[in-house]
Design an enzyme around this catalytic site. Sequence first.
Site, PDB file in Angstrom:
ATOM      1  N   GLU A  56       3.215   1.543   2.610  1.00  0.00           N
ATOM      2  CA  GLU A  56       3.483   2.812   1.907  1.00  0.00           C
ATOM      3  C   GLU A  56       2.681   2.765   0.621  1.00  0.00           C
ATOM      4  O   GLU A  56       3.024   2.022  -0.298  1.00  0.00           O
ATOM      5  CB  GLU A  56       4.980   2.939   1.578  1.00  0.00           C
ATOM      6  N   GLY A  80       3.304  -0.015  -2.516  1.00  0.00           N
ATOM      7  CA  GLY A  80       2.556  -0.283  -3.740  1.00  0.00           C
ATOM      8  C   GLY A  80       1.214   0.405  -3.692  1.00  0.00           C
ATOM      9  O   GLY A  80       1.043   1.408  -2.998  1.00  0.00           O
ATOM     10  N   SER A  81       0.275  -0.152  -4.422  1.00  0.00           N
ATOM     11  CA  SER A  81      -1.018   0.514  -4.563  1.00  0.00           C
ATOM     12  C   SER A  81      -1.872   0.349  -3.306  1.00  0.00           C
ATOM     13  O   SER A  81      -1.732  -0.624  -2.567  1.00  0.00           O
ATOM     14  CB  SER A  81      -1.752  -0.065  -5.768  1.00  0.00           C
ATOM     15  N   THR A  82      -2.778   1.276  -3.117  1.00  0.00           N
ATOM     16  CA  THR A  82      -3.688   1.237  -1.973  1.00  0.00           C
ATOM     17  C   THR A  82      -4.575  -0.011  -2.052  1.00  0.00           C
ATOM     18  O   THR A  82      -4.843  -0.660  -1.039  1.00  0.00           O
ATOM     19  CB  THR A  82      -4.516   2.533  -1.951  1.00  0.00           C
ATOM     20  N   GLU A  83      -4.942  -0.365  -3.274  1.00  0.00           N
ATOM     21  CA  GLU A  83      -5.780  -1.543  -3.485  1.00  0.00           C
ATOM     22  C   GLU A  83      -5.089  -2.826  -2.982  1.00  0.00           C
ATOM     23  O   GLU A  83      -5.670  -3.612  -2.226  1.00  0.00           O
ATOM     24  CB  GLU A  83      -5.985  -1.609  -5.001  1.00  0.00           C
ATOM     25  N   CYS A 122       5.031   7.850  -6.075  1.00  0.00           N
ATOM     26  CA  CYS A 122       3.876   7.876  -5.161  1.00  0.00           C
ATOM     27  C   CYS A 122       3.595   9.288  -4.687  1.00  0.00           C
ATOM     28  O   CYS A 122       2.465   9.677  -4.447  1.00  0.00           O
ATOM     29  CB  CYS A 122       4.153   6.965  -3.978  1.00  0.00           C
ATOM     30  N   LYS A 175      10.626  -9.346  -2.057  1.00  0.00           N
ATOM     31  CA  LYS A 175       9.898  -9.723  -3.277  1.00  0.00           C
ATOM     32  C   LYS A 175       9.834  -8.483  -4.161  1.00  0.00           C
ATOM     33  O   LYS A 175       9.019  -7.583  -3.950  1.00  0.00           O
ATOM     34  CB  LYS A 175       8.491 -10.196  -2.903  1.00  0.00           C
ATOM     35  N   GLY A 235      -2.590  -2.897  -0.953  1.00  0.00           N
ATOM     36  CA  GLY A 235      -2.376  -2.692   0.481  1.00  0.00           C
ATOM     37  C   GLY A 235      -3.520  -3.276   1.304  1.00  0.00           C
ATOM     38  O   GLY A 235      -3.307  -3.903   2.347  1.00  0.00           O
ATOM     39  N   GLU A 250      -5.258   8.309  -8.161  1.00  0.00           N
ATOM     40  CA  GLU A 250      -3.832   8.362  -8.453  1.00  0.00           C
ATOM     41  C   GLU A 250      -3.608   7.873  -9.884  1.00  0.00           C
ATOM     42  O   GLU A 250      -3.981   6.753 -10.224  1.00  0.00           O
ATOM     43  CB  GLU A 250      -3.067   7.459  -7.485  1.00  0.00           C
TER      44      GLU A 250
END
Length: 462
Positions: free
Chosen positions: A234, A212-215, A268, A159, A217, A365
């Site tokens: 990641e 992608g973003s930690t959020e 990143c 995706k 994730g 970030e």
Amino acid sequence: RGSTTFDPAPTRGLGEIPQAGPPDADAAVGAARAAMESPEWSGMKPAARARLLNRLADALEANADEFAALETLDNGMPLRDARFFHIAHAVETLRYNAGWATKLNGETIALSGMGDWHAYTLREPVGVVAQIVPWNAPLAMAAAKIAPALAAGCAVILKPAEETSLTALRLAHLIAEIGFPDGAFNLLTGDGETAGAALTAHPGVDKVTFTGSTEVGRLILRAAAGNFKRVTLELGGKTPVIVLPDADPAKAIEGAARAIFTNAGQVCNAGSRLFVHETLHDEVVEGVARIAESIKLGSGFDADTQMGPVISAAQRDRVRDYVRQGVDAGAALRAGGRAVEGEGYFVAPSVLTGTTEDMSVRREEIFGPVLCAMSFADEDLDRIAAQANATDYGLGAVVWTNNLSAAHRLARKLKAGTVRVNGGGLDPALPFGGFKQSGWGRENGREGIDAYTETKAVAIAI
Ligand code: NAD
């Protein structure tokens, strides 16, 4: 239904990308599951999988100019970077992982229980894998996901990010032409909340790998809990770049600028916090600021462009807002803030000094070309490492020094998945991933392919 994908400089719509929903996810999972149960894919010999991946690498290399142009069109990055880093890296990643297909061996195990035993382990493909990637390095990231998964014999559903699906769509054509068995590779386009979420919650998916973003994730972790999907994440970073007093200042300046301004800071692992020993601080910060002011922004297709636009109007506004927050909180802008000519989502490369640990520019970030520069006074490596480690993230760290023992000692003290000393880049053989909130697991290298396998232990009484 679809969404428009944009050329970020000049800003214009390029075309409509289909929006996949739950029924498409069902169809993709069904096709992938069928491949996992088919003799064509699950019975394929490792050397044949390696040959397919090598053929894909050859086809990508043969079409590298076209892929680079698509990447620049969709993402905005300089064409040179697309061609000689992103596409070239994707080719190398496919070849590197092709090599692992024939080397996924288990072990024989000596058992100590009563009786006579022959015991061994097998490395089996984990199954159907959903792979979700972001927009900042679309093809390189897609290759880093699909190459080890296919080498291990998994069936993949990729995706891509809704902002940058073009190279993934073109790659799907090459994969079909090369003759991977039906269902081994599947592509779903569309946004994260619909297409991505349909995959991460799907009970027929065995593993999710996400960059992608930690959020997001965190959302993926929750969605994966339903059937205990295996998860590799990641996520974001706030990489420190540390310049020790014995470093070569010219090299450190060049390296620190590259670490934050490459890909307009949308990396990143961007070196977004610069810590310089006080004896070199003014020289290094001035040098980086000078580079920032001299960087030529423009369309990725102009040969003299050194930095392209950021991905979208929202991202541009977000990055500029961070700089404003930093200045409002008392930081000084040593470079940046200039207006950029030309139509596109441009952000001037920026250097801030006088930041403190509580400021959003230091903690969060930014994912843009914004550097926070600090000085330190002492030479105590524990205190230097403590400053660098004062973040929720732990993806990368960079050290500039000519002191061999300081380099090794600091490398052990830094809480980061990758420590680079005096430069160095990505390599498909080097494990990559994060400590702390930068992720779970590793990509690349032996660990990267092991992550697509389950270990099965077999014990036979003989
Ligand atoms: P993002 O998390 O918003 O989106 C990434 C991908 O996830 C996209 O394909 C998106 O469609 C999908 N997605 C969004 N919401 C989802 C949901 N609820 N369920 C499933 N999928 C969903 O990130 P972004 O803004 O596109 O990319 C920037 C971020 O990526 C930064 O935080 C950056 O640090 C991170 N990143 C990390 C690495 C790494 O290797 N650690 C590399 C590159 C980028």
